[in-house]
Design an enzyme around this catalytic site. Structure first.
Site, PDB file in Angstrom:
ATOM      1  N   LYS B  78      -1.283  -7.548  12.966  1.00  0.00           N
ATOM      2  CA  LYS B  78      -1.083  -6.814  11.708  1.00  0.00           C
ATOM      3  C   LYS B  78      -2.231  -7.170  10.774  1.00  0.00           C
ATOM      4  O   LYS B  78      -2.626  -8.347  10.710  1.00  0.00           O
ATOM      5  CB  LYS B  78       0.261  -7.270  11.143  1.00  0.00           C
ATOM      6  CG  LYS B  78       0.758  -6.576   9.911  1.00  0.00           C
ATOM      7  CD  LYS B  78       2.173  -7.053   9.602  1.00  0.00           C
ATOM      8  CE  LYS B  78       2.799  -6.320   8.445  1.00  0.00           C
ATOM      9  NZ  LYS B  78       4.226  -6.695   8.247  1.00  0.00           N
ATOM     10  N   SER B 154       7.339  -3.208   7.953  1.00  0.00           N
ATOM     11  CA  SER B 154       5.967  -2.848   7.657  1.00  0.00           C
ATOM     12  C   SER B 154       5.003  -3.127   8.812  1.00  0.00           C
ATOM     13  O   SER B 154       3.859  -2.692   8.761  1.00  0.00           O
ATOM     14  CB  SER B 154       5.481  -3.591   6.410  1.00  0.00           C
ATOM     15  OG  SER B 154       5.500  -4.994   6.641  1.00  0.00           O
ATOM     16  N   SER B 178      10.488  -6.816   8.726  1.00  0.00           N
ATOM     17  CA  SER B 178       9.293  -6.074   9.145  1.00  0.00           C
ATOM     18  C   SER B 178       8.828  -6.321  10.578  1.00  0.00           C
ATOM     19  O   SER B 178       7.929  -5.635  11.054  1.00  0.00           O
ATOM     20  CB  SER B 178       8.136  -6.332   8.181  1.00  0.00           C
ATOM     21  OG  SER B 178       8.393  -5.673   6.961  1.00  0.00           O
TER      22      SER B 178
END
Lengths: 62, 468
Positions: B78, B154, B178
């Site tokens: 990420k 996310s 997330s």
């Protein structure tokens, strides 16, 4: 929820002034909407009664 | 055993093939980069690809350096993880104007020390304040099982990259769900470890009180393999535990004998679509779990997590909100602004309640070892969808995809999100075509138990993850 609903527009206007965070007119409606959502979501927390000795964990240990 | 050069290969299979000389790390990386090139126009998982660096590393491994349990395994992170020489985007436009990272984040270094090879940075919701995987600056990550649907967020790019078979392993972050939400929506295994278990050093924060980092993969074994490689105290993260590492891989096949497994009732048995509860029921049946337990005041826990997130997140970004509001994603900007205006008394009460809730949940864990709960209230919504109907009630997607994950990360318990339903088993668009996950929740620091349950479910064919 509190019996008298606060005036969110006024809250946003005054609080943003107090903390020096300008909120442009085009953002305001969504900020107010999110404040209203927050006020609704927080209710179960506000309804909880906590003992005085229940302090926050300074170093959180799960 | 999958072909180690195919998109179906797991990290374990690749590491084994490289270690035994069946395949060169260079060939593995070339194959991964080719898959990324082919899939990106559809899934939009990556924001940065470090092909040159990856090829150099692969050559070094083939020359006998960096040998470890993950040798030759391509992985991606990420884009809130620091990658040396790149700006740490954290899903934002603003951070790109900031300094580039001087060195890799701690977990990137640990995986590479174990032989894994970083291939790039992944798309995410801006500043991690997101459950959808959408992003106005870089475009949404798209669900490989149906590109018209959300990945969840996310860590949306992490979900998309692994579900598309671009890489077998990705790292994400989980503040309120997330890792678990995209794992659920993309049909993956995801591990949110105990709060403080893995170092967050060299990653862009969101809410220090709840930020966790962890892996997403298509097999439990890959979660355990990578988790074990990433454990260990790190003085650079004040929340990182000084407990000794507790390896999980060796005990993974121990089965579920002796584990007391229960289903979360009350709050976790309402507010979702029937598919969410059917998933829990299927997993519970396979595990022989029939007892229901109640985590008292879970709705208040969700409220408290929401308040702490809103206020801490807003405070973190205050200077940016003042100086560059126009450069935020509109979907995060006004939520951050609202968070800045919430009363401090809410925050302190939420933190006091956190201790209270932790104590009550740990009491429940005196009677059980594992608690099952839905991961998300439904399978993947459509991209751009702002509202969803849950149990007949119209609700905003953003605030509600994490209703079942938030109370758990609030007190830092370890969770493995396990996928139910074989993605692709039904035609796209058909009811039941998309995957949905279940949370396997354990007591603090007992990741090993949650992983054992996950491995058992995988062995029994109840929870299976295959690339789209």
């Amino acid at each position: 929820m509190a019996e008298t609903k606060p005036d969110m527009a006024k809250w946003v206007e005054e609080a943003s002034l107090a903390i020096g965070l300008p909120i442009a007119p085009e953002y305001r409606a969504n900020v107010i909407l999110n404040m209203e959502r927050s006020l609704a979501i927080v209710q179960p927390l506000l309804a909880v009664e906590l003992d005085d000795e229940l302090t926050p964990a300074p170093v959180f240990q799960p | 055993m999958s072909d180690p050069l195919s998109k179906a290969a797991t990290a374990t299979e690749i590491a084994c093939a490289v270690a035994t000389g069946k395949v060169k790390a260079a060939a593995v990386i070339d194959a991964a980069l080719a898959r990324i090139k082919a899939a990106e126009p559809t899934v939009n998982a990556f924001t940065d690809i470090v092909a040159e660096r990856a090829r150099k590393r692969a050559a070094e491994i083939d020359a006998g350096q960096h040998i470890g349990p993950l040798s030759g395994v391509p992985f991606a992170v990420k884009n809130l993880f620091d990658i040396e020489g790149l700006p740490t985007r954290a899903g934002s436009k603003i951070n790109v104007d900031g300094p580039t990272a001087k060195r890799d984040g701690a977990l990137v270094r640990k995986l590479e020390a174990a032989g894994a090879i970083l291939v790039g940075g992944l798309n995410m919701g801006e500043y991690a304040y997101d459950f959808t995987g959408e992003n106005i600056h870089y475009g949404p990550s798209r669900n490989p099982h149906d590109p018209t649907c959300m990945t969840g967020g996310s860590s949306g790019g992490s979900g998309a990259a692994v579900a598309a078979g671009e890489v077998p392993l990705a790292l994400g972050s989980d503040t309120n769900g997330s890792i678990r939400v995209p794992s659920s929506l993309c049909g993956l295994f995801g591990l949110k470890p105990t709060y403080g278990r893995l170092s967050r050093a060299g990653s862009f924060p969101f809410v220090d009180a709840f930020d966790h980092l962890g892996p997403l993969a298509r097999s439990t074994e890959d979660l355990a393999l990578s988790f074990d490689a990433m454990q260990g105290w790190d003085p650079d993260d004040p929340a990182c535990t000084d407990r000794i590492a507790e390896p999980t891989l060796a005990g993974l096949t121990d089965g579920i004998k002796g584990l007391r497994i229960a289903i979360a009732g009350d709050y976790f048995a309402k507010g979702g679509e029937p598919e969410a509860f059917a998933a829990v029921a299927a997993v519970a049946k396979a595990l022989g779990a029939t007892t229901t337990v109640v985590l008292p005041q879970a709705a208040a826990a969700r409220a408290a997590a929401y308040v702490i997130t809103a206020i801490e997140g807003a405070q973190l970004h205050m200077a940016r909100l003042k100086a560059r509001p126009q450069d935020f994603d509109p979907d995060t900007r006004e939520r951050f602004m609202a968070g800045a205006l919430l009363p401090g008394s809410w925050y302190v009460k939420a933190q006091r309640f956190r201790r209270h809730f932790r104590a009550n949940v740990l009491k429940v864990f005196e009677e059980v070892d594992i608690i099952l709960a839905p991961a998300t209230p439904r399978s993947a919504p459509k991209l751009g969808q702002a509202m969803m109907t849950i149990d007949g009630v119209e609700l905003p997607v953003r605030a509600n995809l994490g209703i079942y994950t938030q109370p758990i990360s609030f007190i830092g318990l370890p969770v493995v999100a396990v996928p139910t339903r074989k993605a692709g088993a039904m035609p796209p668009g058909a009811a039941g075509a998309m995957p949905i996950g279940v949370q396997v929740i354990a007591k603090s620091y007992n990741e090993a138990a949650a992983l054992r349950v996950s491995a058992y479910l995988e062995k029994e064919g109840v929870c299976v993850s295959a690339p789209a």
